[in-house]
Scaffold this motif. Structure first.
Motif, short mmCIF file in Angstrom:
data_model
loop_
_atom_site.label_atom_id
_atom_site.label_comp_id
_atom_site.label_asym_id
_atom_site.label_seq_id
_atom_site.Cartn_x
_atom_site.Cartn_y
_atom_site.Cartn_z
N PRO A 216 0.82 -1.21 0.00
CA PRO A 216 0.00 0.00 0.00
C PRO A 216 0.86 1.26 0.00
N LYS A 217 0.31 2.32 -0.55
CA LYS A 217 1.03 3.60 -0.55
C LYS A 217 1.22 4.07 0.88
N PHE A 218 2.38 4.63 1.14
CA PHE A 218 2.70 5.10 2.49
C PHE A 218 3.13 6.55 2.38
N ALA A 219 2.34 7.46 2.97
CA ALA A 219 2.67 8.88 2.98
C ALA A 219 3.30 9.32 1.66
N PRO A 220 2.54 9.29 0.55
CA PRO A 220 3.13 9.55 -0.76
C PRO A 220 3.76 10.93 -0.90
N ALA A 221 3.35 11.89 -0.09
CA ALA A 221 3.97 13.21 -0.12
C ALA A 221 5.15 13.31 0.83
N GLY A 222 5.56 12.17 1.43
CA GLY A 222 6.76 12.15 2.25
C GLY A 222 6.57 12.74 3.63
N GLN A 223 7.69 13.12 4.25
CA GLN A 223 7.63 13.72 5.59
C GLN A 223 8.37 15.05 5.61
N SER A 224 7.97 15.88 6.55
CA SER A 224 8.59 17.19 6.72
C SER A 224 8.84 17.43 8.20
N THR A 225 9.50 18.53 8.50
CA THR A 225 9.72 18.91 9.89
C THR A 225 9.77 20.43 9.98
N GLN A 226 9.82 20.93 11.19
CA GLN A 226 9.87 22.37 11.44
C GLN A 226 10.95 22.68 12.45
N MET A 227 11.65 23.79 12.22
CA MET A 227 12.58 24.33 13.21
C MET A 227 12.20 25.77 13.52
N ILE A 228 12.20 26.10 14.78
CA ILE A 228 11.90 27.45 15.21
C ILE A 228 13.19 28.28 15.14
N VAL A 229 13.10 29.43 14.51
CA VAL A 229 14.25 30.30 14.29
C VAL A 229 14.21 31.46 15.29
N GLY A 230 15.27 31.62 16.05
CA GLY A 230 15.36 32.77 16.94
C GLY A 230 14.91 32.53 18.36
N ALA A 231 14.50 31.29 18.70
CA ALA A 231 14.14 30.99 20.09
C ALA A 231 15.37 30.71 20.94
N ASP A 232 16.48 30.36 20.28
CA ASP A 232 17.74 30.16 20.99
C ASP A 232 18.84 30.90 20.22
N ALA A 233 20.06 30.69 20.62
CA ALA A 233 21.17 31.45 20.02
C ALA A 233 21.78 30.76 18.81
N ALA A 234 21.14 29.75 18.28
CA ALA A 234 21.70 29.02 17.13
C ALA A 234 21.87 29.96 15.94
N THR A 235 23.00 29.84 15.27
CA THR A 235 23.26 30.65 14.08
C THR A 235 22.55 30.03 12.88
N ASP A 236 22.45 30.80 11.80
CA ASP A 236 21.87 30.28 10.57
C ASP A 236 22.68 29.10 10.04
#
Length: 409
Positions: A216-236
């Motif tokens: 069977p087809k499994f998540a045909p559009a794939g997977q994604s994720t999110q990162m929050i920018v500016g909540a900590d001191a991480a650089t680009d």
């Protein structure tokens, strides 16, 4: 339940979902209800929440949380257990009815469903899966479904989610491991990566040829994720390095970047102001360079640096590598053409096609690209050479004064 109560729930839970940026329906399979069978479609419509596919197509989705009650106390989240925000919870049937009702009124073409953690991860994930299973199996809903994966949920539930959803997403949230441990102590980075791995395994199993029957087809559009920018001191540079790792390890379709938005009654460990939105925009531009333009992350930015907010990252790279320019549009290969500021993927492909018929002139370039002023110092055509313009010491200033309108490239 009274209609006003349902409206109130919708107001609370759609507002609570606005902080999740990992929402788009690009890459799904095509399903429709032509011939009177099924409900919904992955194509067309007008919407409640607008997301955009890579081709620029606008997509309308009902974007809600199942509930904003949550047993976790993530410092950056307005729905954390210690927050005094108004709370609400949909039943499974209410989400199903809302999705079908909005679709039949032509308001949406699909559903984006996430949730706070109720009781525990398995209980919450089972509720999300029930919504998708009911839509697909009971109502033959053929529209788009995006489900948020609860990282600590069992692999069996994650696998079931992939059988009903077009896309799954597991939010890693913060680019630094220590930031996640400090600001979201109940979340486990190992559990997040394990969930991402489970989704990848499901995708790969669905692609493998089966001996007896097609899987069977499994998540045909794939997977994604999110990162929050500016909540900590991480650089680009740190943010993009983590994205590079995620793309390689889990074959993510997309990493979304969400500028941190200050929330009421937040901890002093969080910034008081959100970062400039142009920073989020530059990260998306750099991300596209890595995914579609053949750039390595290290070419764009060093790990400890931030992106230039005044010029886009492709132009910034070109200004640092002036010796690679100008590029002859009549002779350069596709890889070199993709590195020319102002030339997007479509324009490059059109130039290569046109080269089979004629010599490229400046007029051709002007017709194929909107950024002719940005292009001229970096290209050679049959009737144009930049001359001294390419060597001008103030070339960077030409692009930052007056300020440029934000665009992808």
């Amino acid at each position: 339940m009274a209609v006003l109560d349902l409206k109130r729930k919708l107001a609370i839970l759609s507002d609570a979902a606005k902080y999740d940026a990992s929402c788009a329906s690009s890459g799904s399979v095509t399903r429709d209800s032509v011939g009177g069978k099924g409900v919904g479609s992955t194509d067309g419509g007008m919407g409640i929440c607008h997301a955009y596919a890579p081709d620029g197509r606008c997509i309308s989705l009902l974007k809600i949380l199942l509930t904003n009650f949550c047993v976790y106390d993530c410092a950056y989240c307005v729905n954390r257990v210690s927050s005094n925000t108004p709370r609400a919870r949909f039943s499974v049937d209410e989400v199903v009815d809302l999705t079908l009702g909005f679709y039949k009124r032509n308001y949406i073409e699909g559903l984006f469903l996430s949730s706070g953690i109720i009781r525990n991860a398995d209980y919450t994930m089972e509720q999300l899966v029930r919504v998708a299973r009911t839509l697909r199996e009971v109502h033959d809903f053929r529209g788009y479904i995006h489900l948020k994966v609860i990282p600590e949920a069992s692999p069996a539930l994650v696998n079931e989610a992939g059988l009903y959803a077009d896309r799954l997403s597991v939010n890693i949230e913060l680019p630094r491991d220590e930031s996640l441990a400090s600001l979201a102590p109940e979340k486990d980075l190992h559990g997040i990566k394990k969930a991402m791995g489970a989704v990848r395994v499901g995708e790969e199993a669905a692609r493998e040829p089966a001996r007896a029957a097609r899987p069977p087809k499994f998540a045909p559009a794939g997977q994604s994720t999110q990162m929050i920018v500016g909540a900590d001191a991480a650089t680009d540079g740190e943010i993009l390095k983590r994205s590079e790792t995620l793309y390689g390890a889990y074959r993510l379709r997309r990493v979304y970047y969400s500028a941190f938005s200050p929330i009421p009654d937040s901890t002093a460990r969080l910034p008081l102001q959100r970062p400039p939105l142009v920073r989020e925009h530059r990260l998306y531009q750099a991300d596209w360079l890595m995914r579609f333009y053949g750039f390595g992350r290290a070419e764009i930015i060093a790990e400890g640096e931030d992106l230039d907010l005044e010029v886009d990252p492709k132009l910034a790279w070109a200004l640092r590598n002036r010796g690679d320019f100008p590029v002859d549009l009549n002779a350069a290969d596709r890889e070199r053409l993709l590195r020319v500021p102002g030339l997007g993927v479509r324009a490059v492909d059109q130039i290569l096609e046109l080269r089979r018929l004629k010599r490229i002139t400046l007029a051709d370039v002007k017709r194929l690209s909107r950024g002719i002023a940005r292009l001229k110092p970096f290209v050679v055509t049959d009737d144009w050479r930049p001359g001294a313009l390419a060597d001008a010491a103030d070339l960077r200033a030409r692009f930052v004064s007056p300020p440029q309108q934000l665009e992808l490239f």
